[in-house]
Design a protein around this motif. Structure first.
Motif, PDB file in Angstrom:
ATOM      1  N   PRO A  67       0.823  -1.219   0.000  1.00 39.78           N
ATOM      2  CA  PRO A  67       0.000   0.000   0.000  1.00 39.78           C
ATOM      3  C   PRO A  67       0.857   1.270   0.000  1.00 39.78           C
ATOM      4  CG  PRO A  67      -0.806  -1.567   1.630  1.00 39.78           C
ATOM      5  CD  PRO A  67       0.528  -2.067   1.168  1.00 39.78           C
ATOM      6  N   PRO A  68       0.301   2.378  -0.510  1.00 36.39           N
ATOM      7  CA  PRO A  68       1.071   3.621  -0.655  1.00 36.39           C
ATOM      8  C   PRO A  68       1.149   4.426   0.640  1.00 36.39           C
ATOM      9  CG  PRO A  68      -1.128   3.887  -1.580  1.00 36.39           C
ATOM     10  CD  PRO A  68      -1.026   2.455  -1.165  1.00 36.39           C
ATOM     11  N   PRO A  69       2.278   5.105   0.892  1.00 34.76           N
ATOM     12  CA  PRO A  69       2.426   5.916   2.099  1.00 34.76           C
ATOM     13  C   PRO A  69       1.432   7.059   2.208  1.00 34.76           C
ATOM     14  CG  PRO A  69       4.570   5.463   1.118  1.00 34.76           C
ATOM     15  CD  PRO A  69       3.534   4.991   0.128  1.00 34.76           C
ATOM     16  N   ASN A  70       0.856   7.532   1.067  1.00 39.22           N
ATOM     17  CA  ASN A  70      -0.073   8.661   1.172  1.00 39.22           C
ATOM     18  C   ASN A  70      -1.383   8.297   1.862  1.00 39.22           C
ATOM     19  OD1 ASN A  70      -1.523   7.274  -0.810  1.00 39.22           O
ATOM     20  ND2 ASN A  70      -1.059   8.731  -2.449  1.00 39.22           N
ATOM     21  N   LEU A  71      -1.526   7.031   2.274  1.00 40.85           N
ATOM     22  CA  LEU A  71      -2.668   6.636   3.098  1.00 40.85           C
ATOM     23  C   LEU A  71      -2.399   6.887   4.579  1.00 40.85           C
ATOM     24  CD1 LEU A  71      -3.648   3.223   1.423  1.00 40.85           C
ATOM     25  CD2 LEU A  71      -4.668   5.478   1.054  1.00 40.85           C
ATOM     26  N   GLY A  72      -1.273   7.506   4.898  1.00 40.88           N
ATOM     27  CA  GLY A  72      -0.939   7.776   6.288  1.00 40.88           C
ATOM     28  C   GLY A  72      -0.210   6.627   6.947  1.00 40.88           C
ATOM     29  N   ILE A  73       0.588   5.905   6.151  1.00 36.25           N
ATOM     30  CA  ILE A  73       1.347   4.781   6.681  1.00 36.25           C
ATOM     31  C   ILE A  73       2.826   4.998   6.392  1.00 36.25           C
ATOM     32  CG2 ILE A  73      -0.598   3.213   6.411  1.00 36.25           C
ATOM     33  CD1 ILE A  73       0.733   2.059   3.947  1.00 36.25           C
ATOM     34  N   LEU A  74       3.663   4.178   7.020  1.00 37.30           N
ATOM     35  CA  LEU A  74       5.097   4.316   6.843  1.00 37.30           C
ATOM     36  C   LEU A  74       5.540   3.730   5.498  1.00 37.30           C
ATOM     37  CD1 LEU A  74       6.357   3.375  10.406  1.00 37.30           C
ATOM     38  CD2 LEU A  74       6.296   5.655   9.375  1.00 37.30           C
ATOM     39  N   ASP A  75       6.557   4.337   4.949  1.00 41.55           N
ATOM     40  CA  ASP A  75       7.216   3.839   3.749  1.00 41.55           C
ATOM     41  C   ASP A  75       8.133   2.704   4.193  1.00 41.55           C
ATOM     42  OD1 ASP A  75       8.555   3.486   1.372  1.00 41.55           O
ATOM     43  OD2 ASP A  75       9.758   5.311   1.579  1.00 41.55           O
ATOM     44  N   GLY A  76       7.722   1.468   3.972  1.00 43.83           N
ATOM     45  CA  GLY A  76       8.397   0.316   4.553  1.00 43.83           C
ATOM     46  C   GLY A  76       9.815   0.130   4.038  1.00 43.83           C
ATOM     47  N   THR A  77      10.784   0.100   4.954  1.00 42.01           N
ATOM     48  CA  THR A  77      12.170  -0.107   4.547  1.00 42.01           C
ATOM     49  C   THR A  77      12.396  -1.531   4.070  1.00 42.01           C
ATOM     50  OG1 THR A  77      12.799  -0.634   6.825  1.00 42.01           O
ATOM     51  CG2 THR A  77      12.986   1.661   6.144  1.00 42.01           C
ATOM     52  N   THR A  78      11.835  -2.518   4.770  1.00 39.79           N
ATOM     53  CA  THR A  78      12.010  -3.912   4.362  1.00 39.79           C
ATOM     54  C   THR A  78      11.261  -4.185   3.058  1.00 39.79           C
ATOM     55  OG1 THR A  78      12.143  -4.472   6.709  1.00 39.79           O
ATOM     56  CG2 THR A  78      11.926  -6.299   5.174  1.00 39.79           C
ATOM     57  N   ALA A  79      10.121  -3.532   2.863  1.00 38.26           N
ATOM     58  CA  ALA A  79       9.383  -3.688   1.610  1.00 38.26           C
ATOM     59  C   ALA A  79      10.222  -3.204   0.429  1.00 38.26           C
ATOM     60  CB  ALA A  79       8.071  -2.923   1.675  1.00 38.26           C
ATOM     61  N   GLY A  80      10.969  -2.126   0.625  1.00 37.83           N
ATOM     62  CA  GLY A  80      11.832  -1.650  -0.448  1.00 37.83           C
ATOM     63  C   GLY A  80      12.875  -2.680  -0.840  1.00 37.83           C
ATOM     64  N   ARG A  81      13.437  -3.366   0.149  1.00 37.11           N
ATOM     65  CA  ARG A  81      14.431  -4.393  -0.138  1.00 37.11           C
ATOM     66  C   ARG A  81      13.772  -5.618  -0.774  1.00 37.11           C
ATOM     67  NH1 ARG A  81      17.271  -6.521   3.885  1.00 37.11           N
ATOM     68  NH2 ARG A  81      19.183  -6.513   2.655  1.00 37.11           N
ATOM     69  N   ALA A  82      12.550  -5.947  -0.339  1.00 36.18           N
ATOM     70  CA  ALA A  82      11.828  -7.060  -0.955  1.00 36.18           C
ATOM     71  C   ALA A  82      11.494  -6.748  -2.413  1.00 36.18           C
ATOM     72  CB  ALA A  82      10.546  -7.350  -0.170  1.00 36.18           C
ATOM     73  N   PHE A  83      11.151  -5.505  -2.698  1.00 39.79           N
ATOM     74  CA  PHE A  83      10.862  -5.110  -4.079  1.00 39.79           C
ATOM     75  C   PHE A  83      12.105  -5.263  -4.960  1.00 39.79           C
ATOM     76  CE2 PHE A  83       6.858  -2.230  -4.391  1.00 39.79           C
ATOM     77  CZ  PHE A  83       6.083  -3.280  -3.917  1.00 39.79           C
ATOM     78  N   SER A  84      13.269  -4.915  -4.423  1.00 43.96           N
ATOM     79  CA  SER A  84      14.499  -5.071  -5.201  1.00 43.96           C
ATOM     80  C   SER A  84      14.717  -6.531  -5.575  1.00 43.96           C
ATOM     81  CB  SER A  84      15.701  -4.546  -4.405  1.00 43.96           C
ATOM     82  OG  SER A  84      15.581  -3.160  -4.188  1.00 43.96           O
ATOM     83  N   TRP A  85      14.441  -7.415  -4.624  1.00 41.36           N
ATOM     84  CA  TRP A  85      14.587  -8.856  -4.880  1.00 41.36           C
ATOM     85  C   TRP A  85      13.581  -9.317  -5.927  1.00 41.36           C
ATOM     86  CZ3 TRP A  85      10.681 -12.397  -3.452  1.00 41.36           C
ATOM     87  CH2 TRP A  85      11.006 -13.752  -3.675  1.00 41.36           C
ATOM     88  N   ALA A  86      12.311  -8.898  -5.778  1.00 39.11           N
ATOM     89  CA  ALA A  86      11.279  -9.324  -6.723  1.00 39.11           C
ATOM     90  C   ALA A  86      11.581  -8.814  -8.127  1.00 39.11           C
ATOM     91  CB  ALA A  86       9.911  -8.828  -6.259  1.00 39.11           C
TER      92      ALA A  86
END
Length: 290
Positions: free
Chosen positions: A209-228
């Motif tokens: 989900p996008p951070p503009n919904l009032g949530i954190l920009d996930g650091t681990t999600a960014g690394r998972a995206f690089s892997w995917a």
């Protein structure tokens, strides 16, 4: 060799100049009138330290600075904080996984300088959750998806010390036999966990989900995206509904300490998990350092 854990205290002048010194992690260090203690008026980040390497440190520090700006705290000198994390991690006895917690508060009531520290300690053992998966409840956060623009004073999107709501939701879930929670907005958007990011896979498409919904920009999600992306898959930051999670090929909760944990049930309904894919993802998160 130093004892575990390791604590570095910040000395922050009113002009923002910051230095760190080693302190006794077993001794009292925070005053009882510190606004971080009495009001939860402060921010933090938790950085995974894997085999001595702080993971996604630049991303964490950028988030730390954004949280400080949202709370009108002095801008942290991110280079100095980065060095403090590296120094504290280096002084901790070697361990496969540590956690470095960065904390910045408004300081003592009536004072003129913030309080800050870096605390490095052994990470919780999430081995079972990583392999067996977790049971998750969907709970309403009681905010609409546009809360950031409608009510910026609510501080959604800042990683603050005011964690009573998050810990209460986890107690509620555990009292009902679940491990964790996925929050949804009042209008049905999937948000995040109390201390995690949601990641869903639909065939070769990975979505968070996008951070503009009032949530954190996930650091681990960014690394998972690089892997995917390295696998040739598509990654997307996009809105999700609860029904999307129910039909996804796989769902994970990601966090710095837990790294990745597959969701094996949602509101008591079993969900498919992919053990081989989880093993690949977790291996990447634990071995590829940045």
């Amino acid at each position: 060799m130093s004892s575990s854990p390791v604590l570095f205290l910040a000395q922050i002048r009113p002009d923002g100049a910051t230095t760190f010194t080693r302190a006794d992690a077993a001794a009292p260090q925070v005053r009882v009138d510190d606004l971080g203690v009495t009001r939860g008026d402060g921010i933090f980040e938790s950085v995974a330290v894997v085999q001595g390497n702080p993971q996604s440190l630049r991303h964490h520090l950028d988030r730390f600075a954004r949280s400080a700006a949202l709370l009108d705290l002095p801008a942290p000198d991110t280079a100095v904080w980065a060095q403090a994390v590296a120094d504290a991690a280096a002084e901790h006895p070697p361990a496969p996984e540590l956690l470095a917690k960065l904390v910045l508060t408004r300081g003592v009531e009536g004072g003129d300088a913030p309080t800050g520290w870096v605390h490095v300690f052994p990470a919780f053992d999430y081995g079972t959750q990583r392999t067996a998966g977790i049971d998750v409840l969907v709970l309403e956060r009681a905010y609409p998806s546009d809360v950031v623009t409608r009510a910026p004073w609510v501080l959604q999107g800042a990683k603050t010390l005011s964690y009573a709501l998050n810990t209460a939701s986890l107690r509620y879930a555990r009292s009902r036999g679940a491990h964790d929670v996925v929050f949804v907005s009042t209008d049905g958007d999937v948000l995040e966990g109390p201390n995690s990011t949601v990641l869903a896979r639909f065939a070769d498409r990975w979505v968070t989900p996008p951070p503009n919904l009032g949530i954190l920009d996930g650091t681990t999600a960014g690394r998972a995206f690089s892997w995917a992306a390295g696998r040739g898959d598509t990654t997307e930051v996009a809105r999700l509904r609860v029904d999307d999670l129910r039909v996804a090929d796989a769902v994970w909760l990601l966090s710095s300490g837990r790294q990745s944990a597959p969701v094996r049930s949602l509101d008591g309904v079993p969900r498919p998990t992919d053990a081989a894919l989880q093993a690949e993802l977790l291996h990447h998160l634990l071995t590829v350092h940045d």
